[in-house]
Write a protein that holds these residues in place. Structure first.
Motif, PDB file in Angstrom:
ATOM      1  N   HIS A  58      -8.656  -5.368  -0.608  1.00 50.25           N
ATOM      2  CA  HIS A  58      -7.165  -4.703   0.261  1.00 50.25           C
ATOM      3  C   HIS A  58      -5.864  -4.367  -0.239  1.00 50.25           C
ATOM      4  O   HIS A  58      -5.129  -5.715  -1.076  1.00 50.25           O
ATOM      5  CB  HIS A  58      -6.904  -5.520   2.067  1.00 50.25           C
ATOM      6  N   TYR A  59      -4.753  -3.952  -0.076  1.00 47.65           N
ATOM      7  CA  TYR A  59      -3.984  -3.755  -0.676  1.00 47.65           C
ATOM      8  C   TYR A  59      -2.955  -3.371   0.149  1.00 47.65           C
ATOM      9  O   TYR A  59      -2.764  -2.410   1.061  1.00 47.65           O
ATOM     10  CB  TYR A  59      -3.523  -3.332  -2.265  1.00 47.65           C
ATOM     11  N   ASN A  60      -0.974  -3.614   0.181  1.00 43.51           N
ATOM     12  CA  ASN A  60      -0.637  -2.870   1.048  1.00 43.51           C
ATOM     13  C   ASN A  60       0.765  -3.221   0.110  1.00 43.51           C
ATOM     14  O   ASN A  60       1.285  -4.247  -0.519  1.00 43.51           O
ATOM     15  CB  ASN A  60      -0.140  -3.058   2.085  1.00 43.51           C
ATOM     16  N   ASP A  93       0.679   6.596   1.465  1.00 40.08           N
ATOM     17  CA  ASP A  93       0.000   7.312   0.351  1.00 40.08           C
ATOM     18  C   ASP A  93      -0.936   8.052   1.437  1.00 40.08           C
ATOM     19  O   ASP A  93      -2.337   6.991   1.461  1.00 40.08           O
ATOM     20  CB  ASP A  93      -0.426   6.156  -0.409  1.00 40.08           C
ATOM     21  N   CYS A 114      -0.910  -5.745   4.846  1.00 41.46           N
ATOM     22  CA  CYS A 114      -1.907  -5.684   3.699  1.00 41.46           C
ATOM     23  C   CYS A 114      -2.806  -4.640   4.674  1.00 41.46           C
ATOM     24  O   CYS A 114      -3.185  -3.324   4.234  1.00 41.46           O
ATOM     25  CB  CYS A 114      -2.884  -6.331   3.509  1.00 41.46           C
ATOM     26  N   VAL A 163      -0.241   0.664   7.883  1.00 43.67           N
ATOM     27  CA  VAL A 163       0.517   1.710   6.644  1.00 43.67           C
ATOM     28  C   VAL A 163       1.316   1.149   6.152  1.00 43.67           C
ATOM     29  O   VAL A 163       2.408   0.633   6.856  1.00 43.67           O
ATOM     30  CB  VAL A 163      -0.128   3.114   7.483  1.00 43.67           C
ATOM     31  N   ARG A 208      -6.075   1.713   2.561  1.00 45.03           N
ATOM     32  CA  ARG A 208      -4.414   1.170   1.850  1.00 45.03           C
ATOM     33  C   ARG A 208      -6.000  -0.385   1.091  1.00 45.03           C
ATOM     34  O   ARG A 208      -5.795  -1.943   1.416  1.00 45.03           O
ATOM     35  CB  ARG A 208      -3.773   0.260   2.209  1.00 45.03           C
ATOM     36  N   LYS A 209      -7.532   0.146   0.927  1.00 47.49           N
ATOM     37  CA  LYS A 209      -8.534  -1.271  -0.039  1.00 47.49           C
ATOM     38  C   LYS A 209      -9.170  -0.015  -0.966  1.00 47.49           C
ATOM     39  O   LYS A 209      -9.489   1.246  -0.705  1.00 47.49           O
ATOM     40  CB  LYS A 209      -9.190  -0.891   1.779  1.00 47.49           C
ATOM     41  N   GLN A 241       2.067   5.538  -5.206  1.00 51.10           N
ATOM     42  CA  GLN A 241       3.627   5.554  -4.163  1.00 51.10           C
ATOM     43  C   GLN A 241       4.480   5.664  -4.006  1.00 51.10           C
ATOM     44  O   GLN A 241       5.295   5.137  -4.377  1.00 51.10           O
ATOM     45  CB  GLN A 241       2.730   4.193  -2.855  1.00 51.10           C
TER      46      GLN A 241
END
Length: 144
Positions: free
Chosen positions: A37-39, A21, A12, A15, A27-28, A138
């Motif tokens: 937070h995301y991944n 991206d 998460c 990268v 990534r937040k 993405q």
């Protein structure tokens, strides 16, 4: 389960090896005092044991999205939903499941990745009566 938590938090916060991206490399998204937070990555990056423990399928044509919600440095329970669209606007609903462990809460979902292409993700995160939406594009790649 601790290995699962460690892997998912690493995934998460890092990268993704599956894509980049460049606009939001961290990534937040921050919504007031709540940080999401995301991944996303290919499911073949999971070890068989971790995938089994999380109830995920390891397949070169399956992606995983991992979302965590934090408030004041502490994990926060949320309702997470979303979708992913391809270039033809064909949409797949993301069915998130919660994984709660000591000191961590994760929301994970799988989606198909049949070919290399850019996808648009829309994620809704509800905490209490507040709903926040994050959108990102993405480029995705099937695994090897």
């Amino acid at each position: 389960m601790k290995r699962l938590a460690l892997f998912l938090i690493t995934a998460c916060l890092s990268v993704g090896a599956m894509a980049a991206d460049v606009i939001k490399a961290e990534r937040k998204e921050v919504f007031g005092d709540v940080t999401v937070h995301y991944n996303t990555f290919n499911s073949t990056f999971l070890t068989p044991n971790i995938a089994k423990a999380a109830g995920l399928a390891r397949d070169k044509n399956q992606g995983v999205i991992n979302v965590s919600v934090v408030k004041g440095g502490q994990p926060l329970k949320a309702q997470v939903s979303g979708s992913v669209k391809d270039l033809t606007s064909s949409s797949v609903t993301l069915n998130f499941k919660e994984i709660a462990e000591q000191g961590a809460i994760y929301y994970i979902a799988q989606y198909p990745v049949d070919q290399q292409e850019t996808r648009t993700f829309e994620i809704k995160v509800q905490t209490g009566d507040k709903i926040n939406t994050l959108n990102f594009n993405q480029e995705l790649f099937p695994g090897q």
